[in-house]
Design a protein around this motif. Structure first.
Motif, mmCIF file in Angstrom:
data_model
loop_
_atom_site.group_PDB
_atom_site.id
_atom_site.type_symbol
_atom_site.label_atom_id
_atom_site.label_comp_id
_atom_site.label_asym_id
_atom_site.label_seq_id
_atom_site.Cartn_x
_atom_site.Cartn_y
_atom_site.Cartn_z
ATOM 1 N N HIS A 69 0.811 -1.217 0.000
ATOM 2 C CA HIS A 69 0.000 0.000 0.000
ATOM 3 C C HIS A 69 0.849 1.273 0.000
ATOM 4 C CE1 HIS A 69 -3.635 2.377 0.715
ATOM 5 N NE2 HIS A 69 -2.933 3.073 1.608
ATOM 6 N N TYR A 70 1.914 1.299 0.808
ATOM 7 C CA TYR A 70 2.693 2.524 0.983
ATOM 8 C C TYR A 70 3.954 2.573 0.137
ATOM 9 C CZ TYR A 70 -0.389 3.660 4.864
ATOM 10 O OH TYR A 70 -1.495 3.962 5.625
ATOM 11 N N GLY A 71 4.353 1.474 -0.472
ATOM 12 C CA GLY A 71 5.496 1.478 -1.376
ATOM 13 C C GLY A 71 6.779 1.919 -0.704
ATOM 14 N N LYS A 72 7.419 2.924 -1.262
ATOM 15 C CA LYS A 72 8.729 3.365 -0.782
ATOM 16 C C LYS A 72 8.670 4.115 0.542
ATOM 17 C CE LYS A 72 10.896 3.604 -5.334
ATOM 18 N NZ LYS A 72 11.601 4.460 -6.326
ATOM 19 N N LYS A 73 7.471 4.448 0.997
ATOM 20 C CA LYS A 73 7.331 5.125 2.285
ATOM 21 C C LYS A 73 7.239 4.062 3.371
ATOM 22 C CE LYS A 73 4.395 8.339 4.859
ATOM 23 N NZ LYS A 73 3.149 9.139 4.827
ATOM 24 N N PRO A 74 8.274 3.886 4.202
ATOM 25 C CA PRO A 74 8.240 2.808 5.195
ATOM 26 C C PRO A 74 7.266 3.118 6.333
ATOM 27 C CG PRO A 74 10.209 4.118 5.491
ATOM 28 C CD PRO A 74 9.528 4.647 4.252
ATOM 29 N N VAL A 75 6.586 2.098 6.795
ATOM 30 C CA VAL A 75 5.666 2.215 7.919
ATOM 31 C C VAL A 75 6.067 1.181 8.963
ATOM 32 C CG1 VAL A 75 3.273 2.032 8.697
ATOM 33 C CG2 VAL A 75 3.784 3.013 6.455
ATOM 34 N N GLY A 76 6.281 1.634 10.175
ATOM 35 C CA GLY A 76 6.615 0.743 11.272
ATOM 36 C C GLY A 76 5.437 0.576 12.217
ATOM 37 N N MET A 77 5.265 -0.635 12.730
ATOM 38 C CA MET A 77 4.181 -0.927 13.667
ATOM 39 C C MET A 77 4.732 -1.742 14.830
ATOM 40 S SD MET A 77 1.270 0.212 12.184
ATOM 41 C CE MET A 77 -0.136 -0.762 12.713
ATOM 42 N N GLY A 78 4.080 -1.613 15.959
ATOM 43 C CA GLY A 78 4.426 -2.425 17.107
ATOM 44 C C GLY A 78 3.179 -2.757 17.891
ATOM 45 N N TYR A 136 -3.364 -6.155 18.612
ATOM 46 C CA TYR A 136 -3.552 -4.709 18.726
ATOM 47 C C TYR A 136 -2.219 -4.031 18.443
ATOM 48 C CZ TYR A 136 -7.941 -6.022 20.894
ATOM 49 O OH TYR A 136 -9.178 -6.562 21.126
ATOM 50 N N PHE A 137 -2.217 -3.076 17.511
ATOM 51 C CA PHE A 137 -0.978 -2.465 17.034
ATOM 52 C C PHE A 137 -1.131 -0.956 16.907
ATOM 53 C CE2 PHE A 137 -1.338 -6.758 15.429
ATOM 54 C CZ PHE A 137 -0.102 -7.304 15.726
ATOM 55 N N LEU A 138 0.033 -0.292 16.956
ATOM 56 C CA LEU A 138 0.105 1.154 16.754
ATOM 57 C C LEU A 138 1.211 1.465 15.762
ATOM 58 C CD1 LEU A 138 -0.204 2.667 20.345
ATOM 59 C CD2 LEU A 138 -1.715 3.124 18.424
ATOM 60 N N PRO A 139 1.003 2.467 14.897
ATOM 61 C CA PRO A 139 2.104 2.885 14.006
ATOM 62 C C PRO A 139 3.155 3.656 14.793
ATOM 63 C CG PRO A 139 0.189 4.297 13.690
ATOM 64 C CD PRO A 139 -0.236 3.202 14.631
ATOM 65 N N ALA A 140 4.397 3.556 14.332
ATOM 66 C CA ALA A 140 5.503 4.277 14.969
ATOM 67 C C ALA A 140 5.630 5.673 14.366
ATOM 68 C CB ALA A 140 6.806 3.509 14.779
ATOM 69 N N GLU A 141 6.020 6.628 15.186
ATOM 70 C CA GLU A 141 6.250 7.998 14.717
ATOM 71 C C GLU A 141 7.713 8.228 14.356
ATOM 72 O OE1 GLU A 141 4.802 10.731 17.597
ATOM 73 O OE2 GLU A 141 2.736 9.992 17.511
ATOM 74 N N HIS A 142 8.616 7.546 15.050
ATOM 75 C CA HIS A 142 10.049 7.721 14.814
ATOM 76 C C HIS A 142 10.720 6.348 14.807
ATOM 77 C CE1 HIS A 142 9.501 11.998 15.633
ATOM 78 N NE2 HIS A 142 8.861 11.649 16.735
ATOM 79 N N LEU A 143 11.835 6.262 14.097
ATOM 80 C CA LEU A 143 12.637 5.039 14.081
ATOM 81 C C LEU A 143 14.058 5.391 14.482
ATOM 82 C CD1 LEU A 143 12.634 2.267 11.407
ATOM 83 C CD2 LEU A 143 14.792 3.162 12.254
ATOM 84 N N TYR A 144 14.587 4.672 15.461
ATOM 85 C CA TYR A 144 15.950 4.884 15.930
ATOM 86 C C TYR A 144 16.750 3.602 15.700
ATOM 87 C CZ TYR A 144 13.941 8.899 18.340
ATOM 88 O OH TYR A 144 13.289 10.072 18.632
ATOM 89 N N ARG A 145 17.864 3.743 15.000
ATOM 90 C CA ARG A 145 18.774 2.608 14.769
ATOM 91 C C ARG A 145 20.006 2.863 15.621
ATOM 92 N NH1 ARG A 145 21.177 -1.657 14.440
ATOM 93 N NH2 ARG A 145 21.470 -2.878 12.536
ATOM 94 N N ILE A 146 20.169 2.084 16.674
ATOM 95 C CA ILE A 146 21.209 2.345 17.664
ATOM 96 C C ILE A 146 22.322 1.313 17.531
ATOM 97 C CG2 ILE A 146 21.687 2.510 20.148
ATOM 98 C CD1 ILE A 146 18.744 3.347 20.494
ATOM 99 N N ASP A 147 23.569 1.795 17.560
ATOM 100 C CA ASP A 147 24.750 0.917 17.515
ATOM 101 C C ASP A 147 24.723 -0.029 16.317
ATOM 102 O OD1 ASP A 147 25.827 2.055 19.745
ATOM 103 O OD2 ASP A 147 25.083 0.538 21.129
ATOM 104 N N ARG A 148 24.482 0.548 15.163
ATOM 105 C CA ARG A 148 24.495 -0.266 13.939
ATOM 106 C C ARG A 148 25.888 -0.857 13.740
ATOM 107 N NH1 ARG A 148 23.010 1.921 7.857
ATOM 108 N NH2 ARG A 148 23.643 0.041 6.710
#
Length: 202
Positions: free
Chosen positions: A84-93, A181-193
Motif C-alpha cells: 500500500h505505501y510502497g517506498k514510504k516505510p511504515v513501522g508498527m508495534g 492490537y498495534f500502533l504505528p511508529a512515529e520515529h525510528l531509531y537505529r542504535i549501535d548499527r
C-alpha cells in the motif's frame, strides 16, 4: 520478551519481561520471569523495541483465523503495508494473542563453539518447538528497510504454561486464531548499527 515500564513521574521501573532458554539436561524450554529473577532491565546483543507512552487511544485491531498462504501473521500485515505505501516505510508495534492452534517457536541454545556461516547452520543450531496456544506475542515490524540494515520483523512469545521463544509461523493453519492490537511508529531509531553485517536469519 521485553516488557518494561520505565522510570518516571516518581515511579520506579517495572520489568515484566520473560526469557526462554534450554534445560541442558533435557533440551526442553525453560520460561522465566526475567524481571523477577534478575532484577534488572539490561539486555544484550539485539533488541527490536516498540516504545510508547502507554496512554489510552486508538489502536489497530487485527483478527484472523485460518492461514491460507505461506506468510505468517506478522508477514501478512507487513507485506500489506509495503504494497500500500510502497517506498514510504511504515513501522508498527504491538501485541497479539495466538488464541487457538500451535506455532513453530525457536529457543537459542548456548552460543555455538564454531562460526555459523549460513542460514542452514543457524537453523541446525537453534532448537525448534511446536508450542501451544494461548501464546502472548510481542511484535515489531517495518514495511521495508531503506538502508538501515533493519530486521524488518521480529516477534517473541511467552505464555502462562511455560512455553515461549521466537515466533516463526503457526503450524495449524486450518484452526489457528489470532487477535492483535498495534500502533504505528512515529520515529525510528537505529542504535549501535554494526560496521559489518551478515544478514543471517533475516
Amino acid at each position: 520478551m521485553p516488557n518494561v515500564s520505565t522510570r518516571g513521574d516518581g515511579k520506579p521501573e517495572v520489568n515484566h519481561s520473560y526469557s526462554a532458554k534450554l534445560n541442558p539436561a533435557t533440551g526442553e524450554c525453560i520460561l522465566e520471569n526475567y524481571g523477577e529473577k534478575y532484577k534488572t532491565c539490561d539486555f544484550a546483543l539485539l533488541a527490536n523495541l516498540y516504545i510508547s507512552e502507554g496512554k489510552p487511544g486508538k489502536v489497530v485491531e487485527v483478527r484472523s483465523s485460518r492461514r491460507t498462504g505461506q506468510s505468517n501473521f506478522v508477514s501478512c500485515m507487513r507485506e500489506a503495508l509495503d504494497r500500500h505505501y510502497g517506498k514510504k516505510p511504515v513501522g508498527m508495534g504491538g501485541t497479539f494473542l495466538i488464541q487457538k492452534g500451535k506455532a513453530k517457536i525457536h529457543v537459542m541454545p548456548e552460543f555455538s563453539p564454531c562460526p555459523l556461516n549460513g542460514d542452514e547452520a543457524v537453523n541446525n543450531w537453534l532448537k525448534f518447538f511446536d508450542m501451544s496456544a494461548p501464546l502472548i506475542c510481542q511484535s515489531v515490524y517495518v514495511s521495508r528497510d531503506l538502508g538501515f540494515d533493519l530486521r524488518v520483523e521480529h516477534t517473541h512469545c511467552f505464555s502462562h504454561h511455560g512455553e515461549g521463544g521466537h515466533y516463526h509461523y503457526d503450524t495449524t493453519p486450518d484452526t489457528v486464531e489470532y487477535l492483535g492490537y498495534f500502533l504505528p511508529a512515529e520515529h525510528l531509531y537505529r542504535i549501535d548499527r554494526p560496521e559489518q553485517i551478515h544478514k543471517l536469519g533475516w
